[in-house]
Design a protein around this motif. Structure first.
Motif, PDB file in Angstrom:
ATOM      1  N   ILE A 185       7.500  -6.310   4.702  1.00  0.00           N
ATOM      2  CA  ILE A 185       7.678  -5.974   3.288  1.00  0.00           C
ATOM      3  C   ILE A 185       8.868  -5.046   3.171  1.00  0.00           C
ATOM      4  N   TYR A 197       9.286  -1.545   5.285  1.00  0.00           N
ATOM      5  CA  TYR A 197       8.023  -0.994   5.746  1.00  0.00           C
ATOM      6  C   TYR A 197       7.757  -1.462   7.169  1.00  0.00           C
ATOM      7  N   VAL A 240      10.533  -5.414  -4.602  1.00  0.00           N
ATOM      8  CA  VAL A 240       9.824  -5.615  -3.347  1.00  0.00           C
ATOM      9  C   VAL A 240       9.684  -7.106  -3.060  1.00  0.00           C
ATOM     10  N   VAL A 261       5.292  -7.653  -5.089  1.00  0.00           N
ATOM     11  CA  VAL A 261       4.422  -6.845  -4.241  1.00  0.00           C
ATOM     12  C   VAL A 261       3.347  -7.755  -3.650  1.00  0.00           C
ATOM     13  N   GLY A 265       0.613  -5.450   1.798  1.00  0.00           N
ATOM     14  CA  GLY A 265       1.221  -4.124   1.650  1.00  0.00           C
ATOM     15  C   GLY A 265       0.364  -3.125   0.904  1.00  0.00           C
ATOM     16  N   SER A 268      -0.057   0.568   1.884  1.00  0.00           N
ATOM     17  CA  SER A 268       1.022   1.542   1.665  1.00  0.00           C
ATOM     18  C   SER A 268       0.677   2.570   0.591  1.00  0.00           C
ATOM     19  N   GLN A 276       4.466   0.442  -1.810  1.00  0.00           N
ATOM     20  CA  GLN A 276       5.237  -0.718  -2.260  1.00  0.00           C
ATOM     21  C   GLN A 276       5.267  -0.800  -3.782  1.00  0.00           C
ATOM     22  N   HIS A 280       8.669  -0.641  -5.896  1.00  0.00           N
ATOM     23  CA  HIS A 280       9.076  -1.757  -6.753  1.00  0.00           C
ATOM     24  C   HIS A 280       9.506  -1.238  -8.125  1.00  0.00           C
ATOM     25  N   THR A 292       9.694   4.613   3.227  1.00  0.00           N
ATOM     26  CA  THR A 292       8.714   3.596   3.594  1.00  0.00           C
ATOM     27  C   THR A 292       7.991   3.948   4.900  1.00  0.00           C
TER      28      THR A 292
END
Length: 363
Positions: A185, A197, A240, A261, A265, A268, A276, A280, A292
């Protein structure tokens, strides 16, 4: 800033939750009567091709995005002609069609499983003769969570698969005896900055993601970042993007991209310095991107069909609970939890407790 989101499912809900601390307001357009993101903003209840509703949507926001890739291309173009829509509609066009994806990967010299388009029953026979068995027959559009595909292991499987999936554009992919499934991601800002990430190891069952585990130093991180960068820069992408891969023979083979997204993810929110969802929003709003980096070891576990009792979940240290406000239903993602811990040993203990609860809720 007022942000418009096409779609109001759980991804829109988590975008809204991430945007509230940034003082963003949201307008969602979604045909569902009980869209789970609706409480996080204004909900325009309309079909995606209702031009009057889309015009109203555009008047009420400064920038728009989408929370799933099956928004009709005409809808995206209508919005993009009136206000900034990020990522740009070309990302939707590519992400909605598996053949378009594979063609792009070939163009960018990204390794993919062997594949052939299939339009007729005879074409299926021809593709099987060329690719061999086992293979996976997939719809080119709209399939998700294991829907719209069939594994072909023997010649006798072809008729049943064609009866179920035939009559629409299809693609046959050579079966990959993969060692792992992973996703990378990344987020690309309006000025071209890209942040990645940690590579995430994914476990699926019945075609549905069950767990996602970020790896701090995966040996394939650099290769994944290189492949993702090629796509982001080619599409001049903002926002993202998730790129799913098979790991076979210690190398990455591209599966598909999701221009949004992504479920893998969700960890996160608690597990990364900047989630994420926040990244975004930062990207599409023209803000600097957030870090990240992984905070501490963690695993995301989906709730499928129903969720475990709240009190039992809350009793486990390090468990962060996310309900989506959805009615329980078989094979439906109704929520998730991310379990965090200061070290791998404690994470394993907490994860075992969580997965026991999840297994009991699914039975």
């Amino acid at each position: 800033m007022k942000i418009g989101i096409l779609g109001a499912g759980q991804l829109g809900r988590m975008l809204g939750l991430a945007g509230y601390p940034l003082d963003f307001d949201f307008v969602f357009l979604d045909p569902a009567t009980e869209a789970c993101a609706a409480p996080l903003g204004d909900h325009i209840h309309a079909d995606y091709q209702d031009e009057a509703a889309l015009a109203e949507f555009c008047k009420r926001v400064d920038v728009a995005t989408y929370e799933f890739e099956n928004v009709p291309a005409k809808t995206a173009e209508f919005v993009a002609q009136r206000i900034p829509l990020l990522p740009a509609p070309v990302a939707l066009t590519v992400g909605q069609d598996r053949l378009s994806e594979k063609t792009l990967f070939d163009q960018l010299k990204i390794a993919v499983p062997r594949y052939m388009p299939v339009a007729t029953r005879e074409a299926l026979d021809f593709a099987v003769r060329n690719l061999g068995l086992p293979a996976v027959l997939k719809t080119r559009r709209l399939g998700y969570d294991g829907k719209g595909q069939a594994v072909l292991r023997a010649p006798e499987d072809l008729d049943a698969a064609w009866a179920r999936l035939g009559g629409q554009p299809l693609i046959l992919e050579a079966f990959v005896p993969f060692e792992r499934e992973v996703s990378c991601i990344a987020v690309r800002g309006a000025g071209g900055e890209i942040r990645y990430y940690p590579l995430v190891e994914n476990v699926h069952r019945d075609g549905i993601l069950r767990t996602a585990t970020p790896r701090r130093a995966d040996p394939l991180q650099a290769q994944a970042e290189d492949y993702v960068r090629r796509v982001l820069e080619h599409l001049q992408y903002v926002g993202v993007l998730a790129f799913e891969f098979f790991v076979a023979g210690g190398q990455l083979l591209a599966n598909e991209i999701a221009p949004r997204v992504h479920n893998s993810g969700h960890w996160s929110i608690e597990g990364a310095v900047c989630s994420q969802f926040e990244n975004h929003l930062r990207a599409i709003a023209g803000l600097p991107l957030g870090s990240t980096a992984l905070r501490e070891p963690c695993v995301m576990v989906n709730f499928i069909g129903d969720a475990p009792p709240l009190a039992a979940l809350a009793a486990i240290d390090g468990v962060h609970i996310h309900h989506y406000g959805k009615t329980p239903k078989p094979q439906r993602k109704v929520g998730h939890a991310t379990v965090t811990a200061p070290d791998e040993a404690q994470l394993a203990q907490r994860l075992a407790q969580l997965q026991l609860l999840v297994a009991q809720s699914e039975n």
